[in-house]
Write an enzyme that holds these catalytic residues in place. Structure first.
Site, PDB file in Angstrom:
ATOM      1  N   LEU A   1      12.234  14.837   3.867  1.00  0.00           N
ATOM      2  CA  LEU A   1      12.694  14.417   2.548  1.00  0.00           C
ATOM      3  C   LEU A   1      11.749  14.763   1.400  1.00  0.00           C
ATOM      4  CD1 LEU A   1      14.267  10.963   3.486  1.00  0.00           C
ATOM      5  CD2 LEU A   1      15.309  13.228   3.588  1.00  0.00           C
ATOM      6  N   CYS A   2      10.670  15.487   1.655  1.00  0.00           N
ATOM      7  CA  CYS A   2       9.821  15.976   0.560  1.00  0.00           C
ATOM      8  C   CYS A   2      10.462  17.226  -0.037  1.00  0.00           C
ATOM      9  CB  CYS A   2       8.420  16.324   1.061  1.00  0.00           C
ATOM     10  SG  CYS A   2       7.354  14.899   1.259  1.00  0.00           S
TER      11      CYS A   2
ATOM     12  N   ASP B   1     -10.568  19.765  15.367  1.00  0.00           N
ATOM     13  CA  ASP B   1     -10.223  20.793  16.343  1.00  0.00           C
ATOM     14  C   ASP B   1     -11.376  21.765  16.576  1.00  0.00           C
ATOM     15  OD1 ASP B   1      -8.403  22.308  18.078  1.00  0.00           O
ATOM     16  OD2 ASP B   1      -8.451  23.796  16.473  1.00  0.00           O
TER      17      ASP B   1
ATOM     18  N   MET C   1       2.045  13.393  -1.780  1.00  0.00           N
ATOM     19  CA  MET C   1       2.158  13.749  -0.356  1.00  0.00           C
ATOM     20  C   MET C   1       1.459  15.073  -0.057  1.00  0.00           C
ATOM     21  SD  MET C   1       3.448  11.148   0.918  1.00  0.00           S
ATOM     22  CE  MET C   1       3.360  11.808   2.567  1.00  0.00           C
ATOM     23  N   GLU C   2       1.487  15.990  -1.014  1.00  0.00           N
ATOM     24  CA  GLU C   2       0.809  17.274  -0.824  1.00  0.00           C
ATOM     25  C   GLU C   2      -0.705  17.078  -0.727  1.00  0.00           C
ATOM     26  OE1 GLU C   2       4.866  18.101  -1.838  1.00  0.00           O
ATOM     27  OE2 GLU C   2       3.442  16.697  -2.714  1.00  0.00           O
TER      28      GLU C   2
END
Length: 145
Positions: A61-62, A114, A99-100
């Site tokens: 939904l972004c 990682d 959100m970004e």
């Protein structure tokens, strides 16, 4: 997805941060450039930038956005054996970029993990948060320290 077609385009900016806690020897390998996988900070920075650009593909939904600025910085905090990651995202658009920015710091932190997991598996990614936002309907927001 929320319909933003009637909203006015405005300058919007968001800053987010995350921390990665690690042992001092792991941080020293990163800072000294002696890590066997190469430049950890450069790789994490690029990963964060790429993630911000693909947030719409990762978070349901972004809206897909044409970001005008993405900046990801990593800072070694030697006294606390942490890396602080900060992202700034900016747009002139109809929807915010919170959100970004949070996706950028999250993916940068995951990339750091990682690359270093062969040295230390018990690193902790913590305090992923939005700490400042400018623009849009809700205006200005700054998190409390």
């Amino acid at each position: 997805m929320v319909d933003v077609s009637d909203k006015a385009e405005t300058v919007r900016e968001a800053r987010a941060e995350a921390y990665v806690n690690m042992e001092a020897k792991t941080l020293e390998l990163i800072v000294s450039g002696q890590h066997h996988k190469g430049d950890v900070f450069a790789t994490a920075r690029i990963a964060g930038i790429q993630a911000a650009k693909r947030t719409w593909d990762l978070i349901p939904l972004c809206h897909p956005l044409m970001l005008t600025k993405i900046e990801v910085t990593l800072e070694a905090l030697l006294q606390t054996s942490q890396v602080r990651i900060e992202a700034l995202c900016k747009i002139n658009g109809k929807t915010g970029v919170e959100m970004e920015a949070m996706t950028a710091v999250s993916v940068a932190a995951l990339t750091l993990y990682d690359m270093c997991k062969s040295i230390q598996k018990n690193m902790v990614i913590c305090q992923v948060r939005l700490f400042e936002k400018i623009g849009g309907k809700s205006g200005y927001f700054k998190a409390k320290e």
